[in-house]
Design a protein around this motif. Structure first.
Motif, PDB file in Angstrom:
ATOM      1  N   ASP A 256       0.835  -1.214   0.000  1.00  0.00           N
ATOM      2  CA  ASP A 256       0.000   0.000   0.000  1.00  0.00           C
ATOM      3  C   ASP A 256       0.862   1.254   0.000  1.00  0.00           C
ATOM      4  O   ASP A 256       0.610   2.206  -0.747  1.00  0.00           O
ATOM      5  N   VAL A 257       1.895   1.271   0.850  1.00  0.00           N
ATOM      6  CA  VAL A 257       2.784   2.436   0.932  1.00  0.00           C
ATOM      7  C   VAL A 257       3.456   2.672  -0.420  1.00  0.00           C
ATOM      8  O   VAL A 257       3.473   3.786  -0.950  1.00  0.00           O
ATOM      9  N   LEU A 258       3.998   1.594  -1.008  1.00  0.00           N
ATOM     10  CA  LEU A 258       4.740   1.734  -2.263  1.00  0.00           C
ATOM     11  C   LEU A 258       3.828   2.124  -3.413  1.00  0.00           C
ATOM     12  O   LEU A 258       4.174   2.970  -4.240  1.00  0.00           O
ATOM     13  N   GLU A 259       2.647   1.527  -3.452  1.00  0.00           N
ATOM     14  CA  GLU A 259       1.709   1.856  -4.527  1.00  0.00           C
ATOM     15  C   GLU A 259       1.227   3.310  -4.420  1.00  0.00           C
ATOM     16  O   GLU A 259       0.866   3.918  -5.414  1.00  0.00           O
ATOM     17  N   ALA A 260       1.252   3.850  -3.198  1.00  0.00           N
ATOM     18  CA  ALA A 260       0.842   5.252  -3.021  1.00  0.00           C
ATOM     19  C   ALA A 260       2.006   6.203  -3.265  1.00  0.00           C
ATOM     20  O   ALA A 260       1.908   7.403  -3.002  1.00  0.00           O
ATOM     21  N   GLY A 261       3.133   5.649  -3.723  1.00  0.00           N
ATOM     22  CA  GLY A 261       4.278   6.512  -4.044  1.00  0.00           C
ATOM     23  C   GLY A 261       5.200   6.751  -2.871  1.00  0.00           C
ATOM     24  O   GLY A 261       6.153   7.527  -2.963  1.00  0.00           O
ATOM     25  N   GLY A 262       4.950   6.072  -1.737  1.00  0.00           N
ATOM     26  CA  GLY A 262       5.804   6.250  -0.564  1.00  0.00           C
ATOM     27  C   GLY A 262       7.015   5.339  -0.586  1.00  0.00           C
ATOM     28  O   GLY A 262       7.246   4.599  -1.546  1.00  0.00           O
ATOM     29  N   LYS A 263       7.790   5.429   0.496  1.00  0.00           N
ATOM     30  CA  LYS A 263       8.996   4.605   0.638  1.00  0.00           C
ATOM     31  C   LYS A 263       8.895   3.809   1.937  1.00  0.00           C
ATOM     32  O   LYS A 263       8.325   4.276   2.920  1.00  0.00           O
ATOM     33  N   ILE A 264       9.499   2.607   1.943  1.00  0.00           N
ATOM     34  CA  ILE A 264       9.570   1.827   3.179  1.00  0.00           C
ATOM     35  C   ILE A 264      10.828   2.257   3.918  1.00  0.00           C
ATOM     36  O   ILE A 264      11.905   2.329   3.326  1.00  0.00           O
ATOM     37  N   VAL A 265      10.669   2.588   5.205  1.00  0.00           N
ATOM     38  CA  VAL A 265      11.872   2.890   5.985  1.00  0.00           C
ATOM     39  C   VAL A 265      12.244   1.652   6.787  1.00  0.00           C
ATOM     40  O   VAL A 265      11.377   0.960   7.314  1.00  0.00           O
ATOM     41  N   GLN A 266      13.551   1.402   6.856  1.00  0.00           N
ATOM     42  CA  GLN A 266      14.007   0.256   7.636  1.00  0.00           C
ATOM     43  C   GLN A 266      13.776   0.576   9.100  1.00  0.00           C
ATOM     44  O   GLN A 266      14.328   1.520   9.636  1.00  0.00           O
ATOM     45  N   GLU A 267      12.921  -0.204   9.741  1.00  0.00           N
ATOM     46  CA  GLU A 267      12.557   0.107  11.116  1.00  0.00           C
ATOM     47  C   GLU A 267      12.168  -1.156  11.859  1.00  0.00           C
ATOM     48  O   GLU A 267      11.944  -2.209  11.274  1.00  0.00           O
TER      49      GLU A 267
END
Ligand code: ADP
Ligand code: MG
Length: 506
Positions: A256-267
């Motif tokens: 969902d995050v990636l499809e919305a143009g966001g980035k995954i943060v390593q956490e």
């Protein structure tokens, strides 16, 4: 070795821009089964009163020196051998420095640079119904030993927190997988299989509800064929079901995050089972945040050949080997073999049953294995489920089970009567032989008595006899059933068949 077959997983998450693949790696903390802690002589029993199992070493009193517990090292080595891993004869302990109220030393003794166990592998089954043809090998990166921390208790008092150091210094194995899993099911199968192996080896009791095993779940997503994506790590997940839920939830969240143009943060994230969601806890720390350095209080760990030989010799028959043997030497179906070997205690129970059944009947184990497996998996399991019991608390033991099977095998009682006898065994704990004797349940082949019963049945059902003779042959079973009923299940079924046939022909 020779475990190379890979089945491509087809688990995909559909996003607006196409399909996503999930990549999973697990870091499992397994508490080593040992009487004493990793570097002190304090006890490790579960459920003790808080702070009753804490030595001066565990409380980190100044000047205390750690002394490695040989048994903990031995268990880690045996575990490594059980997953065909490289055993490092030279390893070393490092200090991982951080401040937290559950860590009196201010550092955890672990092994970062030189773990005791290197690369290994674990074979998982993807299709339970077809365990022979659907396996996948998951790589293990390493196993190292380290200390557990204490436990903070925030709910004991309105304004204070307490700490219980019983767990402080208990030995853990951290078992780090490669990022080889591709679906929630594979992650679940890996954790189950790892637990099976640990319980066979006896290096960890596998009690996940007591915290003996907990998994950090690393998840990332990517478009198939692309590079690995950025991962998140969800900490301390304590059941197979939760691990699968975390993977599913976290992978979908990332898509969902990636499809919305966001980035995954390593956490680092936390799983909330009540709401079935993960929450961010902190951004991922790197090794340098912990200022690792070799623990100056401990010499490097050097293992000699005699020690390694002893470790290897002490290993039991392992689940994969046992499963193959059940299939090939005992003639069990792949599914039954897999079910019976999934847990060390179940396999042990089954093996006692088979050995006893073979002994009583004077037959070979392969002659009695199938009937034993069927009885255990259907009759006994059915009863235990109904009674809310397990094999461990079963009111009927393997020797009595074997005696019951022998009574059927030698024709003393029929299968139908065996079920009745079994019910009485469950209730009274009496031996099957005694029950059969006292209740007069012996099967009869007395043709006179059976013939009389057949005659009565036919006389009472003249219309059906007519129909049968007119061609309705399906009625044969009816006459047999009625005769058995009239004989209270005690007639030899073969003799009944013959006599019914004869009477109907006459
Ligand atoms: P670190 O040193 O930061 O802890 P590791 O390389 O030791 O990282 O990996 C920790 C765990 O994360 C391992 O189980 C590994 O399989 C898994 N992992 C590494 N990269 C990924 C990724 N891209 N996606 C999912 N899991 C990963
Ligand atoms: Mg790590």
């Amino acid at each position: 070795m020779g475990k190379k077959r890979m089945t491509e997983s087809t688990y995909r998450i559909q996003g607006a821009t196409g399909e996503w693949e999930v990549v999973i790696g697990l870091e499992v903390h397994a508490q080593v089964t040992s009487n004493a802690k990793l570097f002190s002589g304090a006890a490790t029993a579960f459920g003790a009163e808080p702070n009753t199992q804490v030595s001066l070493v565990d409380a980190a009193m100044p000047g205390m020196l750690p002394v490695p517990n040989r048994e903990c090292i031995r268990q880690a080595v045996r575990t490594g051998m059980a997953i065909e891993a490289q055993i490092n004869k030279w390893s070393r302990f490092d200090r991982k420095n951080y401040f937290y109220a559950d860590l009196p030393q201010g550092y955890q003794i672990s092994q970062l640079y030189h773990p005791i166990v290197g690369e290994g592998q674990i074979e998982i089954v993807l299709d339970e119904k077809n365990p022979d043809s659907s396996t996948k090998v998951i790589g293990v990166e390493r196993i190292h030993v380290e200390q557990d921390a204490g436990k903070l208790m925030h709910d004991q008092h309105p304004t204070s927190s307490y700490v219980d150091l019983n767990r402080s210094g208990v030995a853990l194995m951290e078992i780090v997988s490669k990022p080889d899993m591709r679906s929630p099911a594979e992650a679940g199968a890996y954790l189950s299989k790892l637990r099976t192996i640990l319980r066979y080896v006896g290096s960890c009791d596998g009690n996940m509800d007591q915290g003996s095993m907990r998994a950090d779940v690393n998840v990332s997503v990517r478009k198939p064929g692309e590079e690995f994506g950025t991962r998140t790590e969800t900490k301390n997940v304590n059941s197979v079901r939760f691990v699968m839920a975390v993977v599913e939830h976290e992978a979908n969240r990332q898509v969902d995050v990636l499809e919305a143009g966001g980035k995954i943060v390593q956490e680092t994230r936390l799983y909330d089972p009540d709401r079935n969601e993960t929450r961010s806890m902190r951004s991922k720390e790197d090794a340098h945040d912990y200022r690792y350095f070799p623990d100056p209080d401990l010499l490097p760990l050097v293992l000699d050949d005699a020690f390694l030989d002893e470790c290897r010799a002490s290993l039991p028959e392992l689940p994969d080997v046992k499963r193959k043997r059940y299939e090939q030497a005992l003639g069990l179906s792949a599914y039954n073999a897999a079910t019976l070997t999934a847990d060390a205690d179940t396999a042990r129970w089954f093996e006692t049953l088979v050995a006893e059944a073979a002994r009583i009947q004077g037959k070979s184990e392969s002659d009695v294995a199938k009937a034993s497996a069927n009885w255990l998996l259907s009759e006994l399991y059915g009863a235990l489920n109904r009674l809310g019991k397990t094999l461990e608390t079963s009111p009927v033991g393997p020797t009595d089970g074997a005696e019951l099977l022998a009574l059927v095998a030698d024709g003393t009682i029929s299968g139908t009567i065996a079920k009745q006898v079994f019910e009485i065994m469950l209730e009274t704990g009496d031996k099957p032989g005694k029950i059969v004797e006292e209740k007069g349940l012996k099967q009869t082949s007395d043709t006179g008595a059976i013939e009389a019963a057949v005659a009565t049945v036919l006389a009472n059902n003249a219309d059906k006899v007519e129909q049968y003779r007119g061609g309705k042959e399906a009625l044969f079973g009816f006459f047999v059933g009625q005769t058995m009923k009239a004989m209270q299940g005690k007639a030899n079924p073969q003799v009944v068949n013959e006599l019914v046939k004869k009477a109907l022909a006459g």
